[in-house]
Design an enzyme around this catalytic site. Structure first.
Site, PDB file in Angstrom:
ATOM      1  N   ASN A 208       0.828  -0.972  -0.243  1.00  0.00           N
ATOM      2  CA  ASN A 208      -0.144   0.007  -0.079  1.00  0.00           C
ATOM      3  C   ASN A 208       0.904   1.137  -0.050  1.00  0.00           C
ATOM      4  O   ASN A 208       2.113   1.103   0.006  1.00  0.00           O
ATOM      5  CB  ASN A 208      -1.037  -0.112   1.165  1.00  0.00           C
ATOM      6  CG  ASN A 208      -0.173   0.045   2.588  1.00  0.00           C
ATOM      7  OD1 ASN A 208       0.434   0.820   2.796  1.00  0.00           O
ATOM      8  ND2 ASN A 208      -0.526  -1.158   3.332  1.00  0.00           N
ATOM      9  N   ASP A 277      -4.510  -6.358   5.530  1.00  0.00           N
ATOM     10  CA  ASP A 277      -5.621  -7.171   6.131  1.00  0.00           C
ATOM     11  C   ASP A 277      -5.613  -8.401   5.534  1.00  0.00           C
ATOM     12  O   ASP A 277      -6.132  -9.377   6.359  1.00  0.00           O
ATOM     13  CB  ASP A 277      -7.103  -6.444   5.841  1.00  0.00           C
ATOM     14  CG  ASP A 277      -7.126  -5.245   6.665  1.00  0.00           C
ATOM     15  OD1 ASP A 277      -6.648  -5.185   7.667  1.00  0.00           O
ATOM     16  OD2 ASP A 277      -7.790  -4.173   6.021  1.00  0.00           O
ATOM     17  N   LYS A 287       8.329 -17.591 -10.291  1.00  0.00           N
ATOM     18  CA  LYS A 287       7.497 -16.614 -10.777  1.00  0.00           C
ATOM     19  C   LYS A 287       5.974 -17.091 -11.613  1.00  0.00           C
ATOM     20  O   LYS A 287       6.459 -18.058 -12.416  1.00  0.00           O
ATOM     21  CB  LYS A 287       8.296 -15.751 -11.687  1.00  0.00           C
ATOM     22  CG  LYS A 287       7.983 -14.544 -12.324  1.00  0.00           C
ATOM     23  CD  LYS A 287       8.798 -13.755 -13.147  1.00  0.00           C
ATOM     24  CE  LYS A 287       7.954 -12.597 -13.892  1.00  0.00           C
ATOM     25  NZ  LYS A 287       8.528 -12.136 -14.880  1.00  0.00           N
ATOM     26  N   PRO A 303      -3.487 -11.687  11.065  1.00  0.00           N
ATOM     27  CA  PRO A 303      -3.575 -11.473  12.331  1.00  0.00           C
ATOM     28  C   PRO A 303      -3.850  -9.895  12.479  1.00  0.00           C
ATOM     29  O   PRO A 303      -3.005  -9.083  11.868  1.00  0.00           O
ATOM     30  CB  PRO A 303      -2.562 -11.947  13.119  1.00  0.00           C
ATOM     31  CG  PRO A 303      -1.451 -12.235  12.030  1.00  0.00           C
ATOM     32  CD  PRO A 303      -1.944 -12.273  10.564  1.00  0.00           C
ATOM     33  N   ASP A 304      -4.563  -9.358  13.430  1.00  0.00           N
ATOM     34  CA  ASP A 304      -4.734  -8.044  13.915  1.00  0.00           C
ATOM     35  C   ASP A 304      -3.721  -7.811  14.835  1.00  0.00           C
ATOM     36  O   ASP A 304      -4.108  -8.144  16.113  1.00  0.00           O
ATOM     37  CB  ASP A 304      -5.913  -7.711  14.117  1.00  0.00           C
ATOM     38  CG  ASP A 304      -6.305  -6.303  14.059  1.00  0.00           C
ATOM     39  OD1 ASP A 304      -5.420  -5.425  14.964  1.00  0.00           O
ATOM     40  OD2 ASP A 304      -7.120  -5.613  13.522  1.00  0.00           O
ATOM     41  N   ILE A 305      -2.626  -7.193  14.705  1.00  0.00           N
ATOM     42  CA  ILE A 305      -1.346  -6.925  15.753  1.00  0.00           C
ATOM     43  C   ILE A 305      -1.809  -6.224  16.858  1.00  0.00           C
ATOM     44  O   ILE A 305      -1.803  -6.490  17.921  1.00  0.00           O
ATOM     45  CB  ILE A 305      -0.274  -6.371  15.155  1.00  0.00           C
ATOM     46  CG1 ILE A 305       0.096  -7.040  13.654  1.00  0.00           C
ATOM     47  CG2 ILE A 305       0.797  -6.422  16.143  1.00  0.00           C
ATOM     48  CD1 ILE A 305       1.148  -6.410  12.914  1.00  0.00           C
ATOM     49  N   PHE A 321      -4.210   3.907  14.597  1.00  0.00           N
ATOM     50  CA  PHE A 321      -4.493   4.796  13.711  1.00  0.00           C
ATOM     51  C   PHE A 321      -5.444   4.504  12.663  1.00  0.00           C
ATOM     52  O   PHE A 321      -5.510   3.349  12.608  1.00  0.00           O
ATOM     53  CB  PHE A 321      -3.085   4.930  12.944  1.00  0.00           C
ATOM     54  CG  PHE A 321      -2.252   6.008  13.632  1.00  0.00           C
ATOM     55  CD1 PHE A 321      -1.565   5.789  14.804  1.00  0.00           C
ATOM     56  CD2 PHE A 321      -1.976   7.345  12.858  1.00  0.00           C
ATOM     57  CE1 PHE A 321      -0.873   6.880  15.160  1.00  0.00           C
ATOM     58  CE2 PHE A 321      -1.198   8.340  13.375  1.00  0.00           C
ATOM     59  CZ  PHE A 321      -0.500   8.232  14.454  1.00  0.00           C
ATOM     60  N   LYS A 335     -13.627   1.633  15.384  1.00  0.00           N
ATOM     61  CA  LYS A 335     -12.336   0.922  15.552  1.00  0.00           C
ATOM     62  C   LYS A 335     -11.719   0.757  17.186  1.00  0.00           C
ATOM     63  O   LYS A 335     -11.416   0.077  17.620  1.00  0.00           O
ATOM     64  CB  LYS A 335     -11.217   1.429  14.525  1.00  0.00           C
ATOM     65  CG  LYS A 335     -11.447   0.578  13.352  1.00  0.00           C
ATOM     66  CD  LYS A 335     -10.354   0.963  12.633  1.00  0.00           C
ATOM     67  CE  LYS A 335     -10.695   0.828  10.951  1.00  0.00           C
ATOM     68  NZ  LYS A 335      -9.893   1.444  10.091  1.00  0.00           N
ATOM     69  N   LYS A 339     -11.427  -2.344  19.172  1.00  0.00           N
ATOM     70  CA  LYS A 339     -10.143  -3.078  19.443  1.00  0.00           C
ATOM     71  C   LYS A 339      -9.848  -2.601  20.973  1.00  0.00           C
ATOM     72  O   LYS A 339      -8.676  -2.865  21.318  1.00  0.00           O
ATOM     73  CB  LYS A 339      -9.021  -2.282  18.515  1.00  0.00           C
ATOM     74  CG  LYS A 339      -9.245  -2.751  16.906  1.00  0.00           C
ATOM     75  CD  LYS A 339      -7.995  -2.384  16.212  1.00  0.00           C
ATOM     76  CE  LYS A 339      -8.330  -2.583  14.526  1.00  0.00           C
ATOM     77  NZ  LYS A 339      -7.281  -2.924  14.015  1.00  0.00           N
TER      78      LYS A 339
END
Ligand code: C5P
Length: 391
Positions: A208, A277, A287, A303-305, A321, A335, A339
């Protein structure tokens, strides 16, 4: 960093004096006012006129300058300064300093000072390695004088080794750190930053637009504030911040492992990284060749750290963030609740990604606190001040 600090920059005789010109420019750009004082030999390497033009103030060289009202520049100049930096500091000047000698304006000013003194040595590597020089620098440190550098590398004389003056950017970073109030001393902070990269095959991946600028700014500012900082960085082209334990992990699962390895005994965790995600189910060993008109890649949830850190039995103070393209405050608030975070920083993606400045809103139990658009470094300071108040 607080604004409008003022620095006396002492320049002594050495070829690295040319770097002092760039340093003045960077200091002024960072709102630090600079009063230049040069030794006679420094004027053989760079002119007072150059330094005057860059600092916007007359440069002092001689002891007997009558332009200072009370005729005592050695007292007056140091009283107006928050710190004195000698850059470059020659071997001779350092020898003089440590004996408390005062036979020119700069050495007298240093002896008469009531503010911190920092020196950035610059000399040939044999001069630096000479036991006399080494002894002198040890004594300087014992006298509470900060020694910045020296760096290592090619020297003007053609030799290679220790003794180069630090670059202007590095000296600026030291000065900023010096001027930052140490409000986070004793705190351990873990920060994730940058983009993650999820490999598809050996040459392609999903990533990203995160640059890492916000996370790196937080890491540098937290270290400047006295915290012990670990930065787990994903993909970013930025150089590692000073005095920060920087570790690298490019995929979300590698970042997860690095964070969990380091999370013990942390007081604060700030998840700034733009973590993917989803990641491909499998990474192809070779390749992938093009054949069919379309290609399907199966993805699995990463996994969501941050959520997992916040769910630890005794979690650190967790900050998230939220970069959103619409309904920024609403989604960020959701969020924060999902969380279980005491604080989340909400920002709009096009304003945040890759830019040097940003506009953010801090959301905590007391509501929304929009901050003015500012540089990411200034935003980092405000976020860390806010965290410190909440702690
Ligand atoms: O859920 P979302 O990705 O929007 O949440 C953003 C926050 O969660 C950021 O602080 C980010 O660093 C963190 N995060 C994480 N691990 C993930 C996804 C997001 O730590 N897998």
């Amino acid at each position: 960093m607080q604004k409008n600090k003022s620095l006396v920059l002492g320049i002594t005789g050495g070829i690295a004096a040319y770097k002092a010109a760039e340093l003045v420019r960077l200091l002024i750009k960072s709102n630090i006012s600079v009063q230049v004082v040069m030794t006679e030999s420094a004027t053989k390497f760079i002119t007072p006129m150059t330094m005057q033009a860059l600092s916007g103030k007359p440069v002092y060289v001689g002891m007997w300058d009558s332009t200072i009202d009370n005729g005592m520049p050695h007292i007056e100049l140091s009283r107006e300064a928050d710190a004195i930096l000698i850059a470059p500091a020659s071997a001779e000047f350092v020898a003089k300093l440590l004996h408390g000698r005062a036979d020119d304006l700069l050495s007298t000013l240093c002896l008469a000072r009531d503010c911190p003194l920092l020196v950035a040595p610059a000399m040939n590597k044999q001069m630096w390695e000479n036991p006399a020089t080494q002894r002198n620098f040890e004594q300087l440190k014992a006298d509470n004088i900060a020694v910045l550098g020296p760096g290592n590398g090619e020297q003007a004389c053609g030799e290679t080794g220790d003794g180069r003056m630090l670059e202007a950017e590095e000296l600026l970073a030291h000065i900023k750190a010096h001027f930052t109030p140490k409000i986070l001393t004793g705190k351990k902070i873990l920060i994730t930053a940058g983009a993650t990269l999820e490999m598809i095959d050996p040459v392609r991946g999903i990533t990203n637009l995160s640059s890492g600028k916000m996370g790196y700014a937080l890491a540098q500012t937290a270290a400047n504030m006295g915290a012990e900082v670990t930065l787990v960085s994903g993909v970013s082209h930025l150089s590692a911040p000073m005095n920060v334990n920087t570790q690298y992990a490019s995929s979300a699962s590698a970042m997860y492992a690095k964070v969990m390895e380091n999370i013990q005994s942390q007081d604060i965790f700030i998840g700034v990284a733009a973590v993917a995600d989803y990641a491909p189910n499998e990474i192809a060993n070779q390749k992938i060749k093009k054949s069919a008109d379309s290609l399907t890649i199966n993805l699995k949830r990463n996994p969501d750290i941050l959520a997992d850190v916040a769910n630890l039995p005794s979690p650190p103070f967790c900050v998230g963030f939220a970069a959103e393209s619409e309904n920024v405050i609403e989604y960020a608030t959701q969020k924060r609740t999902a969380k279980k975070l005491p604080l989340i920083v909400a920002n709009e993606v096009t304003s945040a990604m890759g830019n040097d400045d940003n506009q953010v809103t801090l959301i905590d139990d007391n509501g929304n606190h929009p901050l003015q658009r500012a540089s990411k470094l200034n935003i980092a300071t405000e976020i860390l001040n806010h965290i410190q108040r909440m702690l």
